[in-house]
Design a protein around this motif. Sequence first.
Motif, mmCIF file in Angstrom:
data_model
loop_
_atom_site.group_PDB
_atom_site.id
_atom_site.type_symbol
_atom_site.label_atom_id
_atom_site.label_comp_id
_atom_site.label_asym_id
_atom_site.label_seq_id
_atom_site.Cartn_x
_atom_site.Cartn_y
_atom_site.Cartn_z
ATOM 1 N N ILE B 22 11.701 -6.884 9.316
ATOM 2 C CA ILE B 22 11.063 -7.025 10.638
ATOM 3 C C ILE B 22 11.495 -5.887 11.566
ATOM 4 O O ILE B 22 10.679 -5.295 12.283
ATOM 5 N N GLN B 23 12.791 -5.555 11.524
ATOM 6 C CA GLN B 23 13.276 -4.431 12.329
ATOM 7 C C GLN B 23 12.530 -3.145 11.955
ATOM 8 O O GLN B 23 12.155 -2.353 12.830
ATOM 9 N N ALA B 24 12.344 -2.930 10.651
ATOM 10 C CA ALA B 24 11.651 -1.720 10.187
ATOM 11 C C ALA B 24 10.211 -1.685 10.670
ATOM 12 O O ALA B 24 9.713 -0.659 11.128
ATOM 13 N N LEU B 25 9.554 -2.852 10.606
ATOM 14 C CA LEU B 25 8.155 -2.950 11.057
ATOM 15 C C LEU B 25 8.010 -2.535 12.516
ATOM 16 O O LEU B 25 7.033 -1.912 12.922
ATOM 17 N N LYS B 26 9.016 -2.927 13.317
ATOM 18 C CA LYS B 26 8.948 -2.611 14.748
ATOM 19 C C LYS B 26 9.281 -1.154 15.016
ATOM 20 O O LYS B 26 8.805 -0.562 15.975
ATOM 21 N N GLU B 27 10.118 -0.562 14.149
ATOM 22 C CA GLU B 27 10.594 0.794 14.401
ATOM 23 C C GLU B 27 9.726 1.885 13.782
ATOM 24 O O GLU B 27 9.608 2.970 14.336
ATOM 25 N N TYR B 28 9.157 1.624 12.619
ATOM 26 C CA TYR B 28 8.429 2.683 11.907
ATOM 27 C C TYR B 28 6.931 2.406 11.856
ATOM 28 O O TYR B 28 6.499 1.266 11.682
ATOM 29 N N ASN B 29 6.151 3.487 11.960
ATOM 30 C CA ASN B 29 4.695 3.370 11.865
ATOM 31 C C ASN B 29 4.244 3.392 10.410
ATOM 32 O O ASN B 29 4.974 3.820 9.522
ATOM 33 N N ASN B 30 3.011 2.978 10.222
ATOM 34 C CA ASN B 30 2.349 3.168 8.932
ATOM 35 C C ASN B 30 3.038 2.519 7.744
ATOM 36 O O ASN B 30 3.057 3.084 6.655
ATOM 37 N N ILE B 31 3.663 1.382 7.960
ATOM 38 C CA ILE B 31 4.153 0.657 6.787
ATOM 39 C C ILE B 31 3.585 -0.762 6.766
ATOM 40 O O ILE B 31 3.360 -1.380 7.808
ATOM 41 N N GLU B 32 3.330 -1.216 5.551
ATOM 42 C CA GLU B 32 2.906 -2.592 5.310
ATOM 43 C C GLU B 32 3.838 -3.156 4.266
ATOM 44 O O GLU B 32 4.158 -2.470 3.294
ATOM 45 N N LEU B 33 4.267 -4.402 4.466
ATOM 46 C CA LEU B 33 5.260 -4.964 3.543
ATOM 47 C C LEU B 33 4.695 -6.119 2.719
ATOM 48 O O LEU B 33 3.978 -6.973 3.249
ATOM 49 N N TYR B 34 5.021 -6.123 1.441
ATOM 50 C CA TYR B 34 4.671 -7.218 0.530
ATOM 51 C C TYR B 34 5.986 -7.844 0.085
ATOM 52 O O TYR B 34 6.736 -7.231 -0.685
ATOM 53 N N ILE B 35 6.258 -9.022 0.600
ATOM 54 C CA ILE B 35 7.565 -9.632 0.331
ATOM 55 C C ILE B 35 7.427 -10.733 -0.719
ATOM 56 O O ILE B 35 6.616 -11.651 -0.566
ATOM 57 N N THR B 36 8.245 -10.622 -1.783
ATOM 58 C CA THR B 36 8.177 -11.619 -2.852
ATOM 59 C C THR B 36 9.317 -12.620 -2.743
ATOM 60 O O THR B 36 10.415 -12.280 -2.308
ATOM 61 N N LYS B 314 10.064 5.332 2.965
ATOM 62 C CA LYS B 314 8.989 5.980 3.725
ATOM 63 C C LYS B 314 9.128 7.514 3.667
ATOM 64 O O LYS B 314 8.136 8.232 3.476
ATOM 65 N N ILE B 315 10.340 8.015 3.803
ATOM 66 C CA ILE B 315 10.559 9.471 3.737
ATOM 67 C C ILE B 315 10.217 9.988 2.337
ATOM 68 O O ILE B 315 9.599 11.041 2.171
ATOM 69 N N PHE B 316 10.625 9.232 1.335
ATOM 70 C CA PHE B 316 10.322 9.562 -0.071
ATOM 71 C C PHE B 316 8.811 9.719 -0.234
ATOM 72 O O PHE B 316 8.316 10.690 -0.807
ATOM 73 N N TYR B 317 8.092 8.769 0.332
ATOM 74 C CA TYR B 317 6.627 8.732 0.220
ATOM 75 C C TYR B 317 5.983 9.883 0.990
ATOM 76 O O TYR B 317 5.140 10.611 0.464
ATOM 77 N N GLU B 318 6.420 10.057 2.231
ATOM 78 C CA GLU B 318 5.779 11.055 3.085
ATOM 79 C C GLU B 318 6.047 12.487 2.627
ATOM 80 O O GLU B 318 5.301 13.398 2.961
ATOM 81 N N ASN B 319 7.132 12.675 1.880
ATOM 82 C CA ASN B 319 7.442 14.019 1.390
ATOM 83 C C ASN B 319 6.952 14.246 -0.033
ATOM 84 O O ASN B 319 7.285 15.263 -0.651
ATOM 85 N N ASP B 320 6.181 13.293 -0.526
ATOM 86 C CA ASP B 320 5.559 13.478 -1.837
ATOM 87 C C ASP B 320 6.550 13.807 -2.945
ATOM 88 O O ASP B 320 6.250 14.602 -3.843
ATOM 89 N N VAL B 321 7.737 13.230 -2.862
ATOM 90 C CA VAL B 321 8.784 13.540 -3.851
ATOM 91 C C VAL B 321 8.299 13.242 -5.270
ATOM 92 O O VAL B 321 8.494 14.037 -6.191
ATOM 93 N N LEU B 322 7.612 12.110 -5.416
ATOM 94 C CA LEU B 322 7.156 11.694 -6.738
ATOM 95 C C LEU B 322 6.218 12.735 -7.350
ATOM 96 O O LEU B 322 6.358 13.113 -8.518
ATOM 97 N N LYS B 323 5.282 13.212 -6.528
ATOM 98 C CA LYS B 323 4.320 14.203 -7.029
ATOM 99 C C LYS B 323 5.042 15.481 -7.441
ATOM 100 O O LYS B 323 4.743 16.074 -8.480
ATOM 101 N N HIS B 324 6.019 15.892 -6.646
ATOM 102 C CA HIS B 324 6.753 17.116 -6.972
ATOM 103 C C HIS B 324 7.547 16.969 -8.273
ATOM 104 O O HIS B 324 7.627 17.902 -9.068
#
Lengths: 333, 333
Positions: B22-36, B314-324
């Motif tokens: 919840i803290q992350a949702l309030k602090e960071y943009n552009n994220i959606e969470l799927y909680i199991t 989020k940083i991992f995602y936004e910097n395209d680490v996986l693609k690199h």
Amino acid sequence: MRIAIDGMGGDNAPVAVIDGAIQALKEYNNIELYITGPKEIINSELDKYTYPKDKVTVIDAKEVILPSEHPVMALRRKKDSSIVKSLNLVKDGTCDGIISAGSTGAFLAGCTLIIGRINGIERPALAPIMPGRHGNFMIVDVGANVDCKPAFLVQFAKMGKIYYQKIFNVKNPSIGLINIGEEEEKGNELTKATYQLLKEENSLNFKGNIEPRDIPTGDTNILVSDGFVGNTALKMYEGSASSILGIMKDEVLRSSIISKLGVVLLKPVLKNIMRKFDYKEVGGAPFLGVDGICIKAHGSSDAKAFKNAIKQTKIFYENDVLKHIKNEFSIEN
Amino acid sequence: MRIAIDGMGGDNAPVAVIDGAIQALKEYNNIELYITGPKEIINSELDKYTYPKDKVTVIDAKEVILPSEHPVMALRRKKDSSIVKSLNLVKDGTCDGIISAGSTGAFLAGCTLIIGRINGIERPALAPIMPGRHGNFMIVDVGANVDCKPAFLVQFAKMGKIYYQKIFNVKNPSIGLINIGEEEEKGNELTKATYQLLKEENSLNFKGNIEPRDIPTGDTNILVSDGFVGNTALKMYEGSASSILGIMKDEVLRSSIISKLGVVLLKPVLKNIMRKFDYKEVGGAPFLGVDGICIKAHGSSDAKAFKNAIKQTKIFYENDVLKHIKNEFSIEN
């Protein structure tokens, strides 16, 4: 006892070596020292002190083996080195033990090649004592054997037990296997197989796997591992302590005048802490499993560290550690 | 990005997990969470907060895998566990990444078995970032692979380089091989062979062997080793820090009132130091080499640590680490 001293081994040799040797002569009874090195250099250092001359013999050795040299090659080529000469003093029975602060590689190879292993020992192991939060702990091995078989580690545990028993007067010291998980089935091929062997040794107070996180507490007396992992644990402990104290210094330097006053008030406490981490208090690391009392002093030993290494050698001798290790392994074989 | 959250993983789940989410949702943009996790339990935790409801989806999962269970067996048996369900969300493309603070063994096995390796990667590796005296350093691997071949370590170096580059914006991070001596010929069979391979990789800023004593300085950005040695180094670092700070506490407690006053004056400095060693600031450890963004949060994560793990994902995602990483290895194969 008669102790062979590698007069030229270590970053601060021969000055700190001779200084420590003379301090030891004055402080401890029943020791005689045989110091190896270029006669003129050793004698001119000795001339700075007044000491009982009949307790010191200088053995001329013109060469020095440096840590950068290949251990075995250097031992073969430099027969007239201070380390080879002092090893020979143990080999031929002139001395009961040897101390060197010189090249670790040359020292370990020399102990094994010149003095030789105890019958029944597969691999001798280097076993320093470290200060922990709740007490001293010992790691066997920290670098003599980088690739190990499970049976080697069982012998490390048995030798470590005898040494710890005799030195600290602890009846049944606890033994742990350094591993990356507590459960029996955790670890790599070596630790999994070693666990099974140690579990069956009823004479050992085997506590199971110890995670590296729990080593610095000192709650387990003896930790066994191959020399690579043991060395990593030891050096990481030294490095962490030095970095953490460094970070504190950095923070204090850039702090307010009030914080700096805090440090002044804390001086006695900080001194106690530093003393706890002072390798100079501990002496050196015994090389267990060779047929002589072989103590490796820290390469950067000062006079105090060297004096304490002599004290440690004396305790090793007076408690008959060597005989007890021999007995343990002669029953086995 | 859409992030799958193992709602029941970790010592403080689900309370700290939901709180951090919840803290992350309030602090960071552009994220959606799927909680199991068990729907009622997760929902009743969520009900404690006001938050953008359209950003959270709860995925029912009735089972939980405990750290004491055998990873692969548990994954097979407990298809309805929070960890398996969240892994499947990445596998089927619903989510871009996953975070779990649960059983490390089950998480690593699950990422490999369910999400799968990147083409060309022999072994994925767990790669936490640690605070050092002069900067952050990263160890690859810290436990996913206890028995390694030299080629694995070269891949660890390449993946580590890409991650460190993108996350810290460092052009050519330095890479060291954890070894028990600086010289090329030092070490065990693995490190000696790995050294030769790394030396030939001109694209890497390879600094050679790094002794564990020098790791905590942070002067080398990326340290590669097999998972056993890496885990030993990591845990010894954590254990040393905690024991050293413990010894300080012990000493202060039994010290004079003047020394205690010193501690009061030093409070701001001590706070800075503690913050430097706070794993909660760092987030989690990426599991590099699997075909998804997989972040292992510390088992004892609190809400803040979990929030930072989300930030890291989020940083991992936004910097395209996986693609690199994929690009690097697709050229090779």
